[in-house]
Write an enzyme that holds these catalytic residues in place. Structure first.
Site, PDB file in Angstrom:
ATOM      1  CB  SER A 192     -54.012  66.883  17.844  1.00 54.25           C
ATOM      2  OG  SER A 192     -54.517  66.105  16.785  1.00 54.25           O
ATOM      3  CE  LYS A 215     -51.233  66.110  14.560  1.00 55.09           C
ATOM      4  NZ  LYS A 215     -52.511  65.571  15.011  1.00 55.09           N
ATOM      5  CB  SER A 264     -54.175  69.495  14.201  1.00 53.13           C
ATOM      6  OG  SER A 264     -53.875  68.564  15.211  1.00 53.13           O
TER       7      SER A 264
END
Length: 474
Positions: free
Chosen positions: A162, A165, A220
């Site tokens: 993640s 991101k 997340s």
């Protein structure tokens, strides 16, 4: 409270983590995860409690052959199915892969050399050893000047989880005002991987863009990522834009397959590139707000009276929000963590101490202890703050193409417009570049001091100072 809320016995919020045995759909665990069956394409990447190692691939096959994910995981743990060693287990892989002999030299020749790169001057503090810093790849850099203080395999292409991101946010965040509302359709949430981390978005309810970004950064939430991607023209269009933006940032180790960082064949990034994403994102005040927020309220479902409630969400960045075995790191102000089976634990952090601002990225520690990625990042921050003026830079974080024009960004073979000499000249010239970061909220514009050298132009990238003396945002 709706799904995605943080629950704890006695109603206490934000205090420690729940044990795996008590985790429920959407509750707060080491990696916020909702386990569920899915008809979407699967990858056996759902983080769970420790499982016995076995031959790779069979847990994923069990899911595809009709076993529910929970059943497949239980069978794998019992040894009836062979499955990959899941992220978060207590033992390091004895057959960890070796880094490539040659990697990209963007940022300088030493950025492409395998192993630890550091150039201490007399009196410099000793860098922690391999028993302490077990990550496959890491990098410590000055967030403002871009000087790399030390690194280990910074251009090794690894699964990012993640932390990808950050690139998603840097690409999509400027497109929508934070007060814009969006009503979530079922199609918006299609295609999320099994075991995705979720903030708890409900179909047919409305959310502000501000809410959605809090879901992305704090929890997340892949459901928030997919909703924003739908607003942005869909997942495919968003992935294309992210790849284009990575190219603009000279982040050539990165190949984007999914916008949320979920494990996918061919999806890779590097500690170097993740640091570029963080450095670029921190130029945006909204990015800074979201990544430095420790806790917030998130819109819930409608009650019987038709009114919507809310529930608390906490940032899963443990250096920001703390944990039962870890205090928040002094001066931390973001940015993003991640964890999947293929990636292990990944983390990029930003912290300041006095006038010094550092970025640290850690990818996949071999030591699989609780919060290990954060502990190793904290060790690197401590060393970096102590060593910043006592080491020679071993490379630099290049600027975007619009600023750097490719100078100093050399290819894997060391050829191109920028050579090692020009990169080093830029680093040396940067030592005379002064100026402080503008204070948060002061509209004085971006200050940029250029150190012009014979073959390259090094652009210092001042960033607004974050949260001095105030700690994480609540």
């Amino acid at each position: 409270m709706g799904s995605g809320s943080i629950r704890r016995a006695g109603g206490a919020l934000f205090r420690g983590v729940l044990s795996a045995s008590r985790a429920k759909a959407g509750t707060f665990t080491d990696v916020p995860t909702t386990f569920r069956a899915s008809t979407a394409p699967t990858d056996p990447t759902a983080p769970t409690a420790s499982a016995a190692p076995a031959a790779p691939g069979s847990a994923g096959r069990a899911v595809r052959n009709g076993f529910p994910l929970r059943t497949a995981a239980a069978l794998a743990a019992s040894g009836l199915l062979a499955s990959p060693l899941l992220a978060g287990t207590a033992h390091a892989d004895p057959k960890a892969p070796a880094p490539p002999a040659k990697m990209s030299q963007i940022g300088g020749d030493r950025m492409g050399a395998p192993g630890v790169q550091v150039a201490p001057r007399p009196g410099a503090p000793k860098l922690p050893g391999p028993d302490t810093l077990t990550a496959r790849s890491w990098i410590v850099s000055d967030a403002e000047s871009g000087k790399v203080l030390a690194a280990k395999n910074p251009h090794w292409r690894l699964a990012p989880a993640s932390t990808l991101k950050m690139l998603f946010a840097d690409t999509v965040l400027p497109k929508f005002p934070k007060n814009q509302k969006h009503t979530v359709r079922p199609a918006d949430l299609a295609g999320m991987g099994v075991g995705s981390s979720l903030v708890g978005i409900k179909e047919n309810l409305s959310y502000s863009v501000h809410d959605l970004w809090l879901g992305v950064f704090l929890r997340s939430g892949n459901d928030a990522v997919h909703t924003l991607s739908a607003m942005n023209g869909g997942t495919k269009a968003t992935v294309t834009q992210m790849q284009q933006h990575a190219k603009e940032l000279n982040a050539h180790d990165t190949h984007v397959v999914t916008p949320d960082g979920y494990d996918a064949p061919g999806q890779v990034s590097s500690a170097y590139d993740l640091s570029l994403f963080a450095r670029s994102g921190l130029q945006n005040p909204d990015f800074r707000e979201y990544c430095s927020t420790a806790s917030a309220q998130f819109p819930g479902d409608k009650g019987k009276d038709g009114k919507r409630g809310s529930f608390g969400i906490q940032n899963t960045n443990r250096l920001l929000s703390g944990d039962y075995d870890m205090k928040p790191y002094p001066g931390i102000a973001g940015v993003k963590n991640g964890s999947t089976t293929n990636a292990g634990s990944t983390f990029t952090g930003f912290a300041h101490r006095g006038d010094r601002k550092l970025l640290v990225t850690v990818m996949n520690p071999e030591k699989k202890e609780h919060n290990e990625a954060y502990r190793e990042a904290a060790q690197l921050f401590d060393w970096g703050f102590a060593a910043a003026d006592k080491v020679e830079p071993v490379g630099r974080l290049v600027g975007p193409r619009s600023e750097d024009d490719g100078m100093g960004a050399v290819g894997a073979k060391g050829k191109g417009k920028g050579s090692h000499d020009s990169t080093q000249a830029a680093l040396n010239g940067a030592g005379s570049a002064g100026g402080a970061w503008t204070a948060l909220g002061i509209g004085s514009g971006v200050l940029a001091l250029l150190a012009v050298v014979a073959f390259a132009v090094h652009r210092r990238r001042p960033l607004p100072e974050l949260l001095r003396g105030r700690g994480p945002r609540k």
